[in-house]
Design an enzyme around this catalytic site. Structure first.
Site, PDB file in Angstrom:
ATOM      1  N   ASP A 104      -1.502   0.100  -0.301  1.00 47.93           N
ATOM      2  CA  ASP A 104      -2.225  -1.078   0.157  1.00 47.93           C
ATOM      3  C   ASP A 104      -3.696  -0.670   0.343  1.00 47.93           C
ATOM      4  O   ASP A 104      -4.214   0.118  -0.446  1.00 47.93           O
ATOM      5  CB  ASP A 104      -1.583  -1.652   1.431  1.00 47.93           C
ATOM      6  CG  ASP A 104      -1.897  -3.138   1.625  1.00 47.93           C
ATOM      7  OD1 ASP A 104      -1.657  -3.916   0.683  1.00 47.93           O
ATOM      8  OD2 ASP A 104      -2.374  -3.507   2.701  1.00 47.93           O
ATOM      9  N   ASP A 154       1.770   1.665  -4.306  1.00 44.89           N
ATOM     10  CA  ASP A 154       0.420   1.964  -3.812  1.00 44.89           C
ATOM     11  C   ASP A 154       0.448   2.043  -2.289  1.00 44.89           C
ATOM     12  O   ASP A 154       1.471   1.803  -1.658  1.00 44.89           O
ATOM     13  CB  ASP A 154      -0.550   0.858  -4.253  1.00 44.89           C
ATOM     14  CG  ASP A 154      -0.166  -0.495  -3.683  1.00 44.89           C
ATOM     15  OD1 ASP A 154      -0.625  -0.839  -2.583  1.00 44.89           O
ATOM     16  OD2 ASP A 154       0.642  -1.209  -4.333  1.00 44.89           O
TER      17      ASP A 154
END
Length: 290
Positions: free
Chosen positions: A212, A210
């Site tokens: 973040d 991802d």
């Protein structure tokens, strides 16, 4: 020459090594308590292997409660020479996209609730972690990951946070914009420091799941999306691990970067002042110099 034994510490989603011959789960006792789980041992292409699920099978340990000292001691006790850390991570860089791997070479340690050393009162030691990963081992991981078809980034700074919560937006932006970090995770510290104290070569492969919370188009971390990416990364991670024995070989020369000699001049406590109980606990990790 010594025998190579590759130890893989698998993070979220990576719970086994495919294709191991004579695969056996072993319970290892250490002076630092029980490791995260039993350790899967066997051989792959003639090279000895050991696999330890960092969070335990079924994911029973949080990042804070992982028994890091017991894990590293258990691997050292088994005869592991080279440790590959594979872990899920968030990215602070647009070009380090979910599904990519980063060969980490630096850390910023923001953990606060973990024992970070084997040494202490009664036997004081200071090892250098200026360069906390082994370039030789990292290069092998990079080659193996590229051969597995993964987009790989060479070098990166890993921000190790305590967790288990993800970052606030303000923290994420600070780590990215002010501190210049590349990836973020919760488990590589104190693992890397302990591996150095145990004179083990250590490489860290961050598997990006991802962006973040800093990314304007992705917003806060979506655990559902992370898990979906994590499963795909685990397949790539297993493929990478399968390629390591042929790259590292069964015979191992001394580490050209000195990882396996990190304690050479590190212990400062005079022999007559050393604590006998602590010395007994250090039999595996520091037995070479004690």
């Amino acid at each position: 020459m010594t025998d190579t034994m590759i130890g893989v510490i698998g993070g979220s989603g990576l719970y086994e090594i495919d294709g191991l011959a004579d695969a056996t789960w072993q319970a290892i006792e250490t002076p630092w308590g029980a490791p995260s789980d039993q350790i899967l041992t066997g051989t792959l292409e003639g090279v000895k292997m050991a696999f330890l699920p960092r969070h335990g099978r079924g994911h029973v340990h949080s990042p804070t409660t992982v028994p890091y000292r017991a894990n590293i001691d258990a691997l050292k006790r088994l005869g592991v020479t080279d440790v590959i850390s594979v872990s899920a991570s968030g990215s602070f860089r647009e070009d380090m996209a979910p599904g990519d791997f980063v060969i980490v070479d630096q850390f910023i340690d923001r953990t606060v609730a973990r024992e970070s050393s084997f040494f202490g009162t009664g036997c004081v030691a200071h090892v250098s972690v200026a360069h906390p990963t082994c370039p030789r081992l990292g290069a092998a991981c990079e080659e193996a990951a590229r051969a597995a078809g993964v987009t790989v980034h060479t070098g990166g700074t890993y921000l190790a946070m305590e967790g288990p919560q993800f970052s606030t937006l303000a923290e994420s932006k600070m780590y990215r914009e002010v501190w210049g970090c590349d990836v973020i995770g919760m488990t590589n510290m104190p693992e890397a420091k302990l591996a150095r104290e145990a004179e083990l070569c250590y490489a860290s492969v961050a598997m990006i799941t991802d962006y973040d919370s800093w990314h304007p188009d992705h917003g806060e971390v979506d655990v559902t999306a992370i898990i979906a990416t994590l499963m795909g990364n685990a397949d790539k991670g297993r493929d990478m691990v399968r390629r390591l024995p042929s790259l590292l070989g069964a015979d191992r020369a001394p580490c050209p970067h000195g990882c396996d000699r990190a304690l050479e001049f590190a212990i400062l406590t005079a022999p007559e002042a050393r604590d006998a109980a602590l010395m007994a606990k250090l039999d595996a990790v520091a037995g070479r110099v004690l």
